[in-house]
Design a protein around this motif. Structure first.
Motif, short mmCIF file in Angstrom:
data_model
loop_
_atom_site.label_atom_id
_atom_site.label_comp_id
_atom_site.label_asym_id
_atom_site.label_seq_id
_atom_site.Cartn_x
_atom_site.Cartn_y
_atom_site.Cartn_z
N ASP A 37 0.86 -1.19 0.00
CA ASP A 37 0.00 0.00 0.00
C ASP A 37 0.90 1.24 0.00
N ASP A 155 -8.34 0.70 -9.52
CA ASP A 155 -8.28 -0.70 -9.09
C ASP A 155 -7.81 -1.54 -10.27
N LYS A 191 -5.70 -3.02 -5.33
CA LYS A 191 -6.55 -1.85 -5.13
C LYS A 191 -5.86 -0.58 -5.63
N SER A 194 -2.25 1.08 -4.53
CA SER A 194 -1.19 0.09 -4.24
C SER A 194 -0.05 0.26 -5.24
#
Ligand SMILES: O=C(O)CCC(=O)C(=O)O
Length: 276
Positions: A37, A155, A191, A194
């Motif tokens: 992340d 995403d 996601k 990231s």
């Protein structure tokens, strides 16, 4: 869920792993890919998304749609950090990312390139074919020489063409057969916000985008300073003087090749490392 054994016997050496970033680094070393992340808030992600589109519009206006299309470059924004907003520079300097790149590349490394990548709906694009990010290379290195960090602006899903990787392919020289690829490729869903980290020698390809929306990303390649940058970042970045010493180093300011022997010798005065 299967219960995975954690005990072992006959083992003299085992990696010790603690933080999430350590886990990701271990996975990149072994499998060639991992997800981390970047640590952005929803508002920051939204402003990055807008910045991406603004930069792309300016880029296409500057270089021309038909020229970019004729060069198969229409779905790429080259070096956004040198002509987009400060957000792209901040992305390349992301603290989570750099701490893991430090774990993966021994010694100094620089940003070799940053590119906006657009996976368009229902058509192919220039990253949709298998490749290494050190292309045309078939050696195996015991240590990563280069790391790709693909920042997901949107995403990444199975439907919109999330990146395919061939796990551990940074550990073998030759590109495998089509049947091997079909049996062993995996698709990496992630996601927005990231980074998908790749050892640059792992074979990978963008997937087919079967949705109606573009799937956008920003790719970064960090390499040992021996590799030349894709585009000379020091020559193209404005207001270098405002950057930290670490940022200047990362962007390659300390690794421009001397123009002459005299320049080389001058450069040695300020270095305490062995000659290279
Ligand atoms: O768009 C993707 O999923 C892959 C991008 C890629 O292969 C690259 O930037 O080297």
């Amino acid at each position: 869920m299967p219960i995975i054994p954690t005990k072992s016997y006959g083992v003299l050496q085992q990696n010790q792993c603690c933080s999430t970033l350590d886990e990701a680094a271990e996975q990149v070393k072994n499998l060639g890919y991992a997800i981390i992340d970047a640590g952005y808030t929803a508002d920051e992600l939204q402003s990055l998304s807008k910045e991406f589109n603004r930069t792309r519009t300016n880029y296409v206006n500057t270089y021309g749609e038909s020229k970019l299309k004729s060069l198969n470059e229409f779905h790429t924004i080259r070096s956004p950090l040198t002509h987009g907003g400060a957000a792209f520079l901040k992305l390349a300097l992301n603290a989570n990312l750099l701490s893991i790149v430090k774990e993966l590349i021994a010694g100094k490394f620089i940003l070799n390139q940053q590119n906006g990548v657009i996976n368009p709906p229902k058509e192919g694009y220039n990253q949709g074919a298998w490749h290494r990010d050190l292309p045309y290379q078939h050696f195996v290195s015991s240590q990563p020489l280069a790391i790709n960090a693909l920042f997901c602006v949107d995403d990444f899903t199975f439907e919109n063409g999330a990146t395919f990787v061939l796990p551990s392919s940074h550990k073998y020289e030759v590109f495998p057969s089509v049947s091997y690829i079909q049996r062993n490729a995996i698709q990496v869903a992630a996601k927005a916000g990231s980074f998908i980290l790749l050892d640059c020698m792992v074979f990978h390809a963008g997937g087919f985008n079967n949705t109606k929306e573009e799937r956008r990303a920003v790719n970064h390649v960090y390499t040992i300073p021996f590799f030349k940058q894709q585009i000379n970042i020091p020559k193209n970045i404005a207001h270098f003087e405002k950057l930290s010493a670490e940022a200047k180093d990362l962007l390659g300011l300390n690794y421009i090749e001397p123009a002459s022997v005299a320049d080389y010798l001058d450069s040695r005065n300020s270095k305490d490392t062995d000659p290279t």
